[in-house]
Write an enzyme that holds these catalytic residues in place. Structure first.
Site, PDB file in Angstrom:
ATOM      1  CG  ASP A 189      -5.912  -3.780  -1.918  1.00  0.00           C
ATOM      2  OD1 ASP A 189      -4.743  -4.067  -2.182  1.00  0.00           O
ATOM      3  OD2 ASP A 189      -6.371  -3.808  -0.766  1.00  0.00           O
ATOM      4  CG  ASN A 199      -2.329  -4.556  -3.758  1.00  0.00           C
ATOM      5  OD1 ASN A 199      -2.025  -5.261  -2.802  1.00  0.00           O
ATOM      6  ND2 ASN A 199      -2.295  -3.242  -3.686  1.00  0.00           N
ATOM      7  CD  GLU A 255      -1.862  -2.302   0.919  1.00  0.00           C
ATOM      8  OE1 GLU A 255      -1.053  -2.838   1.688  1.00  0.00           O
ATOM      9  OE2 GLU A 255      -2.414  -2.919   0.005  1.00  0.00           O
TER      10      GLU A 255
END
Lengths: 620, 259
Positions: free
Chosen positions: A347, A305, A221
């Site tokens: 995601d 991701n 992230e």
């Protein structure tokens, strides 16, 4: 205190209820879910219960790695505790870790010692199973950097240690891999792998094959570049490192690389499928479980991701994110790759576990890996070639229409693609996907895969609806909620040959704990409310349950104690991505708290409290 | 919650003393230069002046912003007025803007760079700081990624006490430059006496249409047309005062958008 009357629903599915989608060309329609609710047929009529005929690793009654065996079956041949007597299962002893944060670790049991890793500060406890109450033998405190807490996206979790070669090896949130003498707890080596100043952390359970331990990073992230690293178990020196993005030589793609599909063939696709230089912060971290096939000497793992989250800023397939790598365990050379979700929009990490099975398939036996992916498809993939044999939806989906088995492509519903400034409703499955990291198990006695997963959808709000006083910004706000049926979680028994569910048990909350299957025909799993349960592996019926002190998001294990008795162990302690609402005391009044979980779990704080306790059960 | 209840109490009492209900203003407790619990932000000052013009008592409701704020707090009537909302923000009724500002490049004065364009070759090789807003980088990220600078981007948390971090990082050479929302950059550079130069981003919109300059308004609930009209009148009247306040906070402002 232990067993109680059950009040939740168990669904059985008619053999005709779920369409056979071996070609995976259509999505499970909404109507199918209704059928789940209405069927009344007896157990065993759905996906078939039939013994598995493939080879399985020998079981010594220990639990030396999180996945139990290299194939990731999490199956124990112990059967002392079984469907006939599990109702009498009693608490044997407990151990308080002193860390009331998300407990995702699998306890490791070897040589009559149990090893428990806590979330940050990542203490490791060795408990002596030969003595009553399993007293502490020794403990190790790695003193990890407090700065790591700020970098971890989703609570401060750790997924457990691994035993090999007289050593206990595990990772710390602040980026170290540590090897301890399993007997004394003495530090043998400590290698710095992940840089928290770049947003990298390590949360995964390492795996050892031969003389190497495999470790991957977390932090997809926050603009990091994913990798898996092989360290020599002997001294902790790095043997090789394989990145998930970038030029072929850094991805360890060479002459042995033979992907099955055309879209994965070409030079430096880890660079060319990105805007200039974007691969440097492209994600593809490796924080799930690895599998290993001794016959081919290949390891298998999924990549996370791509980053950043906003897909519009990274046009292209974004290789090699959200896919599976098969690599040589000794050299790290890539052998094949398959991308479940090219140019991920939601995601959808590809880190979910790959369960290695030898399955009868259209008249022959195929060496396959079976995986329940975040994108909502159950993949059966030839693990020697990377060919997708089937991809069958297992949840309600609005975002995809199938997988093209000729090209391997995920067929998307483009109206659900996020666009800056647009509001998109009813995105199913949502960011945590149809199933997140929580590991499945497989029983050769039933031939069924036991998959804990989510049933959730999301609304993505337009940027204008975001508000930070004085600072205009472009952003996406996710709000998660239960999918059709109203239950956010489900435990399903999946028949991988027929590609359908044999039975399901629904839960109000996402099932964020792993499962373990035993020769006693039991499946153990936990709920976010804190129930630890034993389900009948053939019907899903709950035969026993125990309410632990906190929500369960961990990995159950079972082992044979020095007294010859079978024990079942689970760490209780809510946290993780959804559960950090409780562990981190976040405000659920903000529906987008914890990246969208606030709205889905509005009352979670009132049904469970933070905790960090190990519970061990046995028959009286 | 405490202060929210307090303002609720005030609401109950005021009819008894015959005055108008207090004007409840949602404000961040720690978000300088905009707002602080000690009322040191320029939005606090402008809000107090505005309430007085309306002959209402200002009652600040301390709320953290970000994701879900509108749905979970404002739409549930936590307050009457939002400060610092982009003009025409969806889901609310906005007033005429009380200022307009832009994203600015922040560079070290001694380097005499005055970078203004995302195409400027001098951006190459520099670490470029951007405000991280929730999980996303601020709007200039779109342009910087398109111009091939993605690998140079560094997201800096600018919320709460971290407000000055991004400009300090440029001053300390930890960043080569930064693209920062004007009010935040202007205020902290002046506050810390940093030897930095700000240059407005040019052009003021990305090719995708995402703007880099924003007109900032107050916002009320959609049903509160009357309050909005009153606020418009007050803001027109207070315009010279507001301009003086913003100058005192070193906020770079632009003329009102051409219509």
């Amino acid at each position: 205190m232990a067993s109680q009357k059950m009040s939740f629903r168990v669904h059985h599915i008619k053999s005709t209820a779920a369409p056979v989608l071996a070609l995976g060309l259509t999505v499970l329609p909404l109507g199918c879910h209704k059928q789940l609710q209405n069927v009344e047929s007896p157990a065993g009529m759905g996906g078939q219960i039939r013994p598995y005929t493939g080879a399985m690793e020998k079981d010594d009654g220990q639990w030396v790695r999180a996945t139990k065996d290299y194939a990731n079956t999490r199956y124990s041949s112990l059967d002392q505790i079984n469907t006939g007597n599990v109702g009498a299962l009693k608490l044997a002893w407990t151990f308080d870790t002193g860390v009331p944060r998300g407990q995702e670790a699998a306890p490791i049991i070897v040589n009559n010692t149990m090893y428990v890793v806590t979330p940050w500060p990542n203490k490791l406890f060795a408990l002596d199973l030969t003595k009553p109450g399993a007293p502490l033998k020794w403990s190790y405190d790695p003193n990890p950097s407090p700065a790591a807490k700020g970098e971890a996206c989703c609570d401060w979790v750790n997924r457990g240690a691994v035993f090999a070669d007289g050593k206990i090896i595990y990772n710390t949130l602040d980026g170290f891999t540590i090897a301890l003498d399993a007997n004394s707890g003495k530090l043998l080596w400590r290698t710095h792998l992940a840089d928290i100043t770049k947003g990298e952390t390590i949360t995964m359970a390492p795996m050892v094959v031969h003389d190497k331990v495999f470790v991957g990073n977390s932090g997809g992230e926050y603009g990091v570049r994913g990798w898996v690293t092989a360290l020599n178990t002997k001294d902790g020196k790095v043997a090789w490192q394989a990145y998930s993005t970038g030029p072929d030589n850094e991805v360890l793609i060479g002459s042995r690389f033979k992907p099955y599909y055309a879209t994965d063939k070409g030079t430096d696709l880890g660079v060319k499928t990105w805007p200039p230089d974007a691969w440097r912060i492209g994600g593809g971290t490796v924080w799930g479980f690895l599998s290993y096939d001794p016959s081919s000497n290949l390891i298998y793992y999924g990549t996370s991701n791509p980053g950043p989250w906003n897909p519009e800023v990274r046009p292209g397939d974004n290789k090699w994110t959200s896919g599976i790598f098969a690599r040589d365990a000794d050299t790290g050379e890539a052998v094949w790759f398959y991308q479940m979700s090219p140019h991920d929009l939601y995601d959808w990490d590809g880190i979910n576990e790959n369960v290695l099975l030898d399955l009868p398939w259209q008249g022959s036996t195929r060496k396959v890996l079976v995986r329940a992916d975040r994108n909502g498809f159950m993949y059966v993939i030839d693990r020697t070639s990377g060919q997708v044999l089937s991809a069958t939806p297992f949840v309600y989906s609005t975002t995809t229409t199938g997988v093209d088995l000729q090209t391997g492509a995920l067929k998307r519903e483009l109206s659900k693609a996020p666009k800056t400034g647009q509001e998109i409703r009813n995105i199913c499955p949502t960011a945590p996907g149809a199933k997140d990291w929580q590991p499945s198990s497989f029983s050769p006695r039933t031939g069924l895969l036991y998959v804990p997963h989510q049933n959730m959808c999301a609304d993505e709000e337009a940027e204008e609806a975001n508000y930070i006083q004085g600072t205009p910004y472009v952003g996406v706000t996710d709000r998660f909620y239960a999918g059709p049926g109203g239950n956010e979680g489900e435990l399903m028994a999946w028949d991988p040959i027929n590609g359908k569910k044999a039975w399901t048990v629904t839960d109000k909350y996402p099932l964020w704990s792993g499962t373990v299957a035993t020769a006693g025909d039991l499946v153990f799993y936990g709920t976010m409310e804190g129930w630890f349960r034993a389900a009948n592996a053939r019907t899903g019926q709950t035969l026993w349950q125990f309410k632990t002190g906190s929500g369960i998001i961990g990995q159950p294990v079972t082992y044979k104690g020095p007294d010859g008795k079978q024990y079942v162990a689970i760490l209780s302690g809510i946290g993780g991505w959804p559960g950090s609402i409780v562990a981190g005391d976040l405000d659920t009044r903000d529906a987008s708290t914890s990246s969208g979980w606030g709205g889905a779990l509005p009352d979670i704080k009132s049904v469970t409290a933070p905790g960090g306790t190990l519970y061990v059960f046995a028959l009286p | 919650m405490c202060l929210r209840s307090l303002s609720f109490v005030l609401l109950l009492i005021t009819p008894a003393i015959g005055a108008a209900a207090p004007l409840r203003i949602c404000a961040d407790p720690d978000n300088l230069p905009f707002s602080s619990r000690t009322l040191r932000g320029f939005d606090n000052r402008i809000a107090v002046l505005t309430a007085h013009e309306l002959h209402r008592k200002p009652a600040f409701v301390w709320t953290r912003n970000g994701r879900g704020f509108l749905r979970e707090r404002f739409n549930k009537d936590a307050c009457d007025v939002l400060m610092g909302a982009p003009e025409k923000m969806r889901g609310v009724l906005t007033t005429i803007p009380y200022y307009r500002s832009e994203y600015v490049f922040v560079t070290r004065s001694r380097e005499h760079l005055k970078i203004a364009s995302f195409d400027d070759p001098r951006l190459n090789g520099r670490k470029i700081g951007l405000q991280a807003l929730d999980d996303n980088l601020s709007p200039p990220s779109l342009a910087l990624i398109r111009t091939g600078h993605v690998a140079q981007l560094v997201g800096i948390n600018s919320s709460g006490a971290h407000g000055p971090d991004i400009v300090r990082a440029v001053a300390d050479n930890r960043l080569g430059t930064a693209v920062v929302w004007g009010p935040l950059a202007g205020y902290w550079i002046a506050h810390d006496h940093l030897p930095l130069t700000v240059t407005p981003v040019s052009p003021l919109a990305d090719a995708s249409g995402v703007p880099f300059a924003f007109s900032i308004s107050m916002a009320v609930h959609k049903r509160d047309l009357k309050l909005r009209d009153q606020l418009n009148e007050v803001l027109t009247k207070l315009s010279p005062t507001v301009a003086r306040i913003l100058t005192a906070y070193n906020v770079p402002t632009l003329a009102k958008e051409a219509r």
